[in-house]
Scaffold this active site. Structure first.
Site, PDB file in Angstrom:
ATOM      1  N   ASP A 100       0.832  -1.202   0.000  1.00 21.97           N
ATOM      2  CA  ASP A 100       0.000   0.000   0.000  1.00 21.97           C
ATOM      3  C   ASP A 100       0.869   1.255   0.000  1.00 21.97           C
ATOM      4  OD1 ASP A 100      -2.552   1.528   0.484  1.00 21.97           O
ATOM      5  OD2 ASP A 100      -1.516   1.983   2.344  1.00 21.97           O
ATOM      6  N   GLU A 106      -1.883  -5.730  -3.245  1.00 23.86           N
ATOM      7  CA  GLU A 106      -0.990  -4.933  -2.398  1.00 23.86           C
ATOM      8  C   GLU A 106       0.155  -5.785  -1.862  1.00 23.86           C
ATOM      9  OE1 GLU A 106      -3.755  -1.449  -0.454  1.00 23.86           O
ATOM     10  OE2 GLU A 106      -3.919  -3.468   0.385  1.00 23.86           O
TER      11      GLU A 106
END
EC number: 3.1.26.3
Length: 248
Positions: free
Chosen positions: A68, A136
């Site tokens: 992220d 992610e």
């Protein structure tokens, strides 16, 4: 010829299972992975209950955090360069649109990352967000394996290149609920989401919602969570009131 072939293939694991995984990761990445352990972790669900020698859990959740951060930094740098007149609020909003949970789920599905998951839970019991979570985690694994430069190139190739069109994104709605609330507050209108359990006949818990504006029911919806049902009702209300809502 045999010696030359061996030299060029020396980076591929000799173990057949690892060799297949190496080849598939190479296809996904577009370059050779070095430490397969990072990618295996990226596809390990917490239900597998794996731990390392120190008893720490082995799963993709920590890699999600790292991925992220990598996505956010690369996309922020791209927007800073490509949108020179955008202020902080504009850039933040645009980044949020690119890394929205919906978009990340789309990216994870496109790469079929879920097919590599090691889990003790049946795939049909995974939540929808697992696709974005895996994406992610995959980004995080790339960073640990090959560093920032390779990670940045992958994000440009798989995310920015095919999906980031600034002009199109400017008109994209991230949350119909937020948009509707903003409009109601601006127009001094009272709104209320009336949520109730709606189990129906499917054998699964559902939540129904009635969206009222100034006491009138504008839209109804049902979904498997309160958040989803409110968003769905807001979307329907938006299209019902579209001519009155000024998007800015």
């Amino acid at each position: 010829m045999g010696v030359i072939k061996k030299i060029f293939n020396k980076s591929r694991p000799s173990n057949e299972k690892d060799g297949i995984f190496f080849d598939e990761m190479k296809k996904l990445l577009g370059f050779k992975p070095i430490a397969l352990s990072h990618y295996r972790r990226a596809f390990t669900h917490r239900s597998s209950n794996k731990t390392d020698a120190q008893g720490n859990p082995i799963n993709y959740e920590r890699l999600e955090f790292l991925g992220d951060a990598m996505l956010g930094s690369v996309i922020a740098a791209h927007l800073f360069t490509e949108a020179p007149t955008g202020d902080e609020g504009y850039l933040t909003k645009m980044r949020s649109k690119i890394v929205s949970r919906e978009h990340l789920n789309e990216l994870g599905r496109d790469l079929d990352l879920i097919s590599w998951v090691e889990s003790n839970v049946a795939p049909q019991h995974f939540g929808e967000n697992i696709h974005g979570n895996l994406f992610e985690a995959f980004i995080g694994a790339i960073y640990l394996d090959r560093g920032f430069t390779y990670c940045e190139k992958f994000i440009h190739k798989k995310v920015i290149g095919p999906y980031v069109d600034i002009a199109r994104l400017e008109g994209k709605v991230i949350s119909y609920k937020s948009l509707l609330i903003e409009w109601c507050q601006k127009e001094k209108k009272k709104f209320h989401f009336e949520v109730y359990e709606d189990n129906g006949v499917e054998g699964q818990k559902y939540f129904g919602v009635r969206l009222k504006i100034d006491g009138n029911v504008i839209a109804k919806a049902r979904a498997t969570s309160k958040k989803k049902s409110e968003e769905k009702a807001s979307q329907r209300a938006y299209f019902a009131l579209q001519e009155k809502i000024n998007i800015k």
